[in-house]
Design a protein around this motif. Structure first.
Motif, mmCIF file in Angstrom:
data_model
loop_
_atom_site.group_PDB
_atom_site.id
_atom_site.type_symbol
_atom_site.label_atom_id
_atom_site.label_comp_id
_atom_site.label_asym_id
_atom_site.label_seq_id
_atom_site.Cartn_x
_atom_site.Cartn_y
_atom_site.Cartn_z
ATOM 1 N N TRP A 1 0.892 -1.261 -0.098
ATOM 2 C CA TRP A 1 0.078 0.064 0.079
ATOM 3 C C TRP A 1 0.838 1.375 -0.027
ATOM 4 C CZ3 TRP A 1 -5.124 0.045 -0.606
ATOM 5 C CH2 TRP A 1 -5.915 -1.178 -0.438
ATOM 6 N N GLN B 1 1.488 4.943 1.119
ATOM 7 C CA GLN B 1 1.073 5.682 2.291
ATOM 8 C C GLN B 1 1.848 7.085 2.442
ATOM 9 O OE1 GLN B 1 1.490 3.416 6.073
ATOM 10 N NE2 GLN B 1 -0.136 2.022 5.074
ATOM 11 N N CYS C 1 1.767 10.256 5.546
ATOM 12 C CA CYS C 1 1.166 10.767 6.724
ATOM 13 C C CYS C 1 -0.008 9.866 7.227
ATOM 14 C CB CYS C 1 0.359 12.194 6.398
ATOM 15 S SG CYS C 1 1.482 13.427 5.754
ATOM 16 N N ASN C 2 0.451 8.441 7.426
ATOM 17 C CA ASN C 2 -0.381 7.524 7.849
ATOM 18 C C ASN C 2 -1.872 7.439 7.335
ATOM 19 O OD1 ASN C 2 1.437 7.013 9.749
ATOM 20 N ND2 ASN C 2 0.824 8.433 11.478
ATOM 21 N N SER C 3 -1.952 7.681 6.008
ATOM 22 C CA SER C 3 -3.255 7.478 5.390
ATOM 23 C C SER C 3 -2.999 6.795 4.084
ATOM 24 C CB SER C 3 -3.921 8.677 5.054
ATOM 25 O OG SER C 3 -3.105 9.625 3.870
ATOM 26 N N ARG C 4 -3.806 5.957 3.661
ATOM 27 C CA ARG C 4 -3.570 5.062 2.367
ATOM 28 C C ARG C 4 -3.837 5.951 1.294
ATOM 29 N NH1 ARG C 4 -6.193 -0.867 3.566
ATOM 30 N NH2 ARG C 4 -4.837 -1.600 5.104
#
Length: 86
Positions: free
Chosen positions: A26, A28, A30-33
């Motif tokens: 995945w 990513q 900033c901690n978002s997918r």
């Protein structure tokens, strides 16, 4: 609005789950997918075709059940039933 109109239909959600489950890496930030970077093509192919075959088998089964029910009840016949003289 499109989500509300197709929310009763599970096929798009199930195909999305199948596609997401075959992701190996995945992307990513900033901690978002952000999305899938790499899919396992063999797993994706097997699961995608398996889901399609499952839908076809379920549809044929339901069509058979409906046809059996219609033939059994005879309520949908347009001809008059030969019950004898009234």
């Amino acid at each position: 609005m499109t989500i509300l109109n197709s929310s009763w239909l599970p096929a798009p959600a199930l195909f999305g789950i199948v596609i997401d489950s075959s992701c190996i890496w995945w992307k990513q930030a900033c901690n978002s997918r952000l999305g899938c970077g790499y899919y396992d093509n063999n797993i994706l192919r097997n699961r995608y075709l398996g889901l399609q075959v499952g839908f076809k088998v379920m549809g044929i089964f339901l069509l058979g059940v409906v046809g059996w029910k219609v033939l059994r009840t005879r309520e949908y016949s347009l001809e008059k039933r030969p019950d004898g003289p009234l």
